[in-house]
Design a protein around this motif. Sequence first.
Motif, short mmCIF file in Angstrom:
data_model
loop_
_atom_site.label_atom_id
_atom_site.label_comp_id
_atom_site.label_asym_id
_atom_site.label_seq_id
_atom_site.Cartn_x
_atom_site.Cartn_y
_atom_site.Cartn_z
N LEU A 89 -81.79 -57.84 -68.84
CA LEU A 89 -83.22 -58.09 -68.70
C LEU A 89 -83.90 -56.92 -68.00
O LEU A 89 -84.97 -56.47 -68.43
CB LEU A 89 -83.44 -59.39 -67.91
CG LEU A 89 -84.86 -59.89 -67.82
CD1 LEU A 89 -85.45 -60.13 -69.20
CD2 LEU A 89 -84.89 -61.19 -67.01
N GLU A 90 -83.30 -56.39 -66.97
CA GLU A 90 -83.88 -55.24 -66.26
C GLU A 90 -83.97 -54.02 -67.17
O GLU A 90 -85.00 -53.32 -67.18
CB GLU A 90 -83.04 -54.90 -65.02
CG GLU A 90 -83.59 -53.73 -64.24
CD GLU A 90 -82.73 -53.32 -63.06
OE1 GLU A 90 -83.03 -52.26 -62.48
OE2 GLU A 90 -81.77 -54.05 -62.71
N ALA A 91 -82.93 -53.75 -67.94
CA ALA A 91 -82.95 -52.60 -68.84
C ALA A 91 -84.06 -52.73 -69.88
O ALA A 91 -84.79 -51.77 -70.16
CB ALA A 91 -81.59 -52.43 -69.51
N VAL A 92 -84.22 -53.93 -70.45
CA VAL A 92 -85.27 -54.15 -71.44
C VAL A 92 -86.64 -53.97 -70.81
O VAL A 92 -87.52 -53.31 -71.37
CB VAL A 92 -85.13 -55.55 -72.09
CG1 VAL A 92 -86.38 -55.91 -72.89
CG2 VAL A 92 -83.89 -55.60 -72.97
N ARG A 93 -86.84 -54.54 -69.64
CA ARG A 93 -88.15 -54.40 -68.96
C ARG A 93 -88.44 -52.95 -68.60
O ARG A 93 -89.58 -52.50 -68.73
CB ARG A 93 -88.20 -55.30 -67.73
CG ARG A 93 -88.33 -56.75 -68.09
CD ARG A 93 -88.45 -57.63 -66.88
NE ARG A 93 -88.67 -59.01 -67.27
CZ ARG A 93 -88.41 -60.04 -66.51
NH1 ARG A 93 -87.92 -59.86 -65.29
NH2 ARG A 93 -88.62 -61.26 -66.94
N GLN A 94 -87.44 -52.23 -68.17
CA GLN A 94 -87.63 -50.81 -67.86
C GLN A 94 -88.02 -50.04 -69.12
O GLN A 94 -88.89 -49.18 -69.09
CB GLN A 94 -86.36 -50.21 -67.24
CG GLN A 94 -86.05 -50.71 -65.85
CD GLN A 94 -87.05 -50.23 -64.82
OE1 GLN A 94 -87.70 -49.21 -64.97
NE2 GLN A 94 -87.21 -51.02 -63.77
N ALA A 95 -87.37 -50.35 -70.24
CA ALA A 95 -87.69 -49.68 -71.50
C ALA A 95 -89.11 -50.03 -71.95
O ALA A 95 -89.85 -49.15 -72.43
CB ALA A 95 -86.67 -50.05 -72.58
N GLN A 96 -89.51 -51.28 -71.80
CA GLN A 96 -90.86 -51.68 -72.18
C GLN A 96 -91.91 -50.96 -71.31
O GLN A 96 -92.94 -50.54 -71.82
CB GLN A 96 -91.03 -53.19 -72.09
CG GLN A 96 -90.27 -53.92 -73.17
CD GLN A 96 -90.23 -55.43 -72.97
OE1 GLN A 96 -90.27 -55.93 -71.84
NE2 GLN A 96 -90.11 -56.17 -74.06
#
Length: 137
Positions: A89-96
């Motif tokens: 979840l953190e990786a996806v949010r950082q990418a977004q």
Amino acid sequence: MNADAEAIAAAADEARRQGYTDPSLHAVRERVDGLAARIAALREESVEASDATGTVTARVTGDGEVAEVYLSPQAVRDLDADQLGAACLEAVRQAQTRLSTTLTDRIREITGNDGVDQPPAPRQALDEFLRGTGAVG
């Protein structure tokens, strides 16, 4: 004549009234088409980001779609299920977040607009509203 054709005819009449010539209108149209193509190409952008541990990486496309999530062997070995879910979840949010910044920068480059409108902070918006109503001096 349908509504679109009427709107186009009205716009052409107004352009002629304003003194625009066919060549100048053609040049404007080419510029608009070029800008539209460049903005459409932003959908082809993609960015990657990782979680804080660097063991999970996500790639997000210009459409905001999650295209890929990579779990390193270390993530699979060292993180329990809850930690792994949080890392994803953190990786996806950082990418977004990175995508948002990247697209804003690209739009500034394309349009030449350094003042891309940002919404005011909630407190600032409330203060402006209250000043506008006369509730605050």
